[in-house]
Design a protein around this motif. Structure first.
Motif: not given
Lengths: 246, 531
Positions: B51-59, B104-110
């Motif tokens: 959750a912390k990492a997600l919030a940091a990414l959101g910021d 930034n090597a973040i796997s994602h789906q948009l």
């Protein structure tokens, strides 16, 4: 070289002639320039605060009171209800509490330079010639009077216009209750003065009139006995009585 | 794969692409997964860190859009309205975001759609799709119902009905669908999610950071790494924000500068003002103290300045002369001084007295943060007795050498120095404030300066039952055993003004009376110093 305007009557001057600082008792304390006020011995901080508030020239506007946090524990906070008993003209205060000495000096200079304060009062541990010179220049340039309240350990060179050393004196006899303290009295020694160097070393015995709240210089007080007390009061309370009981 | 301890034992919570190819999927029991792929690396799930990492990414995503919200445990929603044209359209923005995350090597789906629900479904079931506004119904037809952010029970139930595609839900009568679920709320949840995806019901987003009313951003073509460059950028941004503020006649009390570093991290500095301001010179001066705290790292590629807590500014013209002014204080200059001091020395450094009606001298004049309001409130009318000019932060115990029963001591030791009392005045009795003893504890100050009554439990301030029961127990104990002192009850104070032989004047008090049944013999304290 400065040209002083000629003192011609009925002639309009763009800049009013600069009046010479008065050489009467407070020597412009709280009216112009930088004044240092120091304790005579440890524990006179309250007397010093009272003297500063009573002797200052009253100007309209807020007081910025800068208080180094370290002095709070030993000398206490300013109680504004007590301020009422010393001065009729109560100006609202904005308090700034820095921790370090350098921050205190910075905040003092910043308060002078902002030009909003009618008076800047700073309580600090110590200062040196350079810092006092800086503050004196800023005070002169912006026309804001500054008072520095410092402990008894303050000594050495200063660029302030005057340095006062304050100690409390036993209060005047109370007319209504001989056992109770009366009007406040202080002893103020003018240690150094730039405006009136010949007055340096002079000692003033001051009394605060508790009805009009005005300060008066009492002459010859030091020579006289402090208070004439009725004989019965001497019997009940006082050093002689304690000596017997001890 | 990541493991989670569920109701049916250890199960797979998440699996990466190679694991999925071996047949390991979410929800599988750990033993089954082990059977399918014995060499798979397994780690425990850490939901808090996730959750912390997600919030940091959101910021960090705030660089793309001012409104970023968190979607469940594994998604972010960005409001792109008005932002996409900066990147050359919606498709271009998606490509840019994809490459930014890939770098930034973040796997994602948009997924991009007109409603948050549809975008969320697209990103989960059909990554990379971009739907135009109004095409949601057609675009979502073939997606599985699992993409609708439903609970696991609802998904199972829908599968049992044979409803696997979102399109199948469109034609069913709503009441008929509702009847098939056991509870009404479960049916409502499914319908709500469907309506939200189709845009029939509004879905408000809870933004990670409050939306600023005015903001300005500066894209750096080349990452900057020196504080001089940051200063120049900040000057431009401040100018821009202040112009926008003055165009609408408002000012802001808080300015937040966010520096986005090219390596995906960021740092913030905030400056606060006591009154709403929009003077670029003043704001820059406040920032100057803190600008060195920004760590440029490998370089900053975006600076963002936001104006928060905006308010209407008083723009009354200055009085021609000091005698004509309504108050003898220049409120704007005074709060500008307070802002500068607070920016360097910290929030609590500037204060003023906030008078309160209290007989206890230590409670009558609490210091409060200077909030820019003038005139500074004056102390209410004089109290009964004399008050010292200096009050000690807490009363200090003194050793009394010669005590008299009905007056101040003749000699006492304070701070290891014996002092002889020559004259004294008093007493002034100050009785304890009994109501503070049974009053409910005050609620702690709310976070972020906003009152959040729903966070604190409801409590009647006049009667906190537990506290009253506590006091009653004290009193009963006192009645049962009169010899037993009750320590909790406050005691009355008798204040004396005394003067010693050298002329120093003290404010002494005796705490407690003889035989008041609230503790041992009374004790003496110094509370203040007279001038």
């Amino acid at each position: 070289m400065e040209h002083a305007p000629l003192p011609l009557k009925d002639v309009f001057h763009l800049s009013p002639p600069r009046d010479r600082p008065s050489l009467a008792f407070p020597l412009g304390l709280g009216d112009a320039g930088l004044h240092e006020i120091c304790e005579a011995s440890h524990g006179d901080f309250a007397a010093m605060t009272g003297f500063a508030l009573a002797a200052r020239a009253h100007r309209k506007g807020p007081i910025v009171w800068i208080r180094q946090a370290g002095l709070k524990q030993s000398h206490g906070l300013l109680l504004q209800a007590g301020y009422r008993e010393i001065s009729t003209n109560i100006s609202p205060c904005l308090t700034i509490t820095p921790r370090k000495l350098s921050e205190t000096l910075w905040a003092t200079e910043e308060a002078i330079r902002s030009g909003v304060a009618a008076l800047v009062i700073a309580e600090l541990e110590d200062t040196d010639f350079t810092a006092s010179r800086r503050l004196a220049l800023a005070a002169g340039r912006h026309g804001v009077p500054v008072l520095l309240l410092m402990p008894y350990s303050r000594d050495g060179a200063t660029a302030a216009s005057a340095r006062w050393r304050i100690s409390p004196r036993p209060s005047s006899p109370n007319r209504y209750d001989p056992k109770a303290p009366g009007a406040l009295r202080w002893k103020a020694v003018l240690e150094r003065s730039r405006q009136a160097p010949h007055m340096a070393g002079q000692s003033f015995d001051l009394e605060l009139d508790d009805e009009t709240l005005s300060l008066r210089v009492v002459s010859g007080l030091a020579a006289d006995p402090v208070a004439t007390r009725p004989a019965w009061a001497q019997d009940r309370i006082g050093p002689s009585h304690l000596r017997q009981s001890a | 794969m990541l493991l989670e301890n569920g109701a049916k034992g250890l199960g797979v919570a998440a699996a990466n692409e190679p694991a999925r190819q071996l047949g390991v999927t979410e929800g599988l029991a750990f033993t089954d997964a082990r059977a399918r792929a014995p060499n798979l690396v397994a780690e425990d799930l850490d939901p808090v860190a996730d959750a912390k990492a997600l919030a940091a990414l959101g910021d960090w995503m705030i660089r793309l859009s001012p409104l970023v919200a968190i979607d469940g445990t594994d998604g972010l929603i960005l409001e792109t309205t008005g932002c996409d044209h900066l990147y050359g359209g919606e498709h271009a923005m998606m490509e840019m975001l994809s490459s930014l995350l890939q770098r930034n090597a973040i796997s994602h789906q948009l997924g991009l759609a007109g409603t948050p629900g549809a975008a969320s479904a697209l990103s989960r079931a059909a990554p990379g799709t971009c739907l135009k506004e109004g095409e949601e119904q057609a675009g979502l037809t073939d997606l599985p119902v699992a993409a609708l952010r439903l609970s696991a029970d609802a998904e199972t139930l829908l599968r049992r009905f044979g409803l696997t595609r979102i399109g199948q839900l469109y034609g069913i009568d709503r009441r008929a669908l509702g009847r098939r679920f056991q509870s009404r709320s479960a049916a409502d949840a499914v319908l709500l999610r469907l309506d939200q995806a189709l845009g029939l019901r509004h879905e408000p987003l809870a933004p990670l950071r409050p939306m600023p009313l005015r903001s300005a951003r500066l894209n750096c073509p080349e990452p900057i790494a020196t504080s001089e460059a940051i200063k120049i950028g900040l000057e431009q941004l401040t100018q821009e924000v202040c112009e926008a503020l003055s165009a609408t006649g408002i000012g802001a009390r808080c300015f937040l500068l966010t520096a986005f570093r090219s390596d995906g991290s960021r740092s913030d500095i905030a400056v606060k003002a006591a009154r709403p301001v929009r003077e670029p010179k003043h704001i820059l001066r406040l920032f100057r103290e803190r600008i060195d705290t920004i760590d440029p790292g490998f370089g900053i590629d975006l600076l963002l300045l936001e104006a928060h807590r905006t308010d209407v500014m008083e723009t009354s013209p200055m009085a021609l002369s000091g005698d004509l002014a309504s108050t003898d204080m220049d409120a704007i200059a005074l709060s500008a001084l307070a802002d500068r001091i607070a920016a360097r020395l910290g929030e609590g450094a500037v204060s003023r007295v906030q008078p309160r009606e209290s007989h206890m001298p230590e409670r009558a004049e609490p210091q409060a943060r200077f909030d820019g309001s003038v005139p500074i409130p004056a102390i209410p009318s004089p109290t009964a007795g004399p008050r010292p000019i200096r009050l000690l932060p807490s009363p200090e115990r003194v050793t009394v050498m010669a005590e008299v029963p009905d007056g101040p001591p003749l000699r006492f030791i304070w701070r290891r120095v014996p002092r002889t009392v020559t004259r004294a005045d008093g007493p002034e009795r100050i009785a304890p404030e009994w109501w503070t003893h049974i009053a409910a504890p005050q609620t702690p100050p709310a976070l972020g300066g906003q009152a959040r009554p729903w966070l604190t439990p409801k409590m009647d301030p006049r009667a906190d039952a537990a506290q009253i029961a506590h006091v009653r127990a004290d009193l009963e104990a006192m009645l049962d055993a009169p010899s037993e002192p009750v320590k909790l009850l406050p005691r009355a104070r008798d204040y004396y003004r005394v003067e010693d032989a050298s002329g120093r004047r003290y404010w002494l008090f005796r705490e407690g009376l003889y035989g008041d049944g609230r503790g041992g013999p009374p004790e003496w304290y110094v509370h203040g110093l007279f001038a």
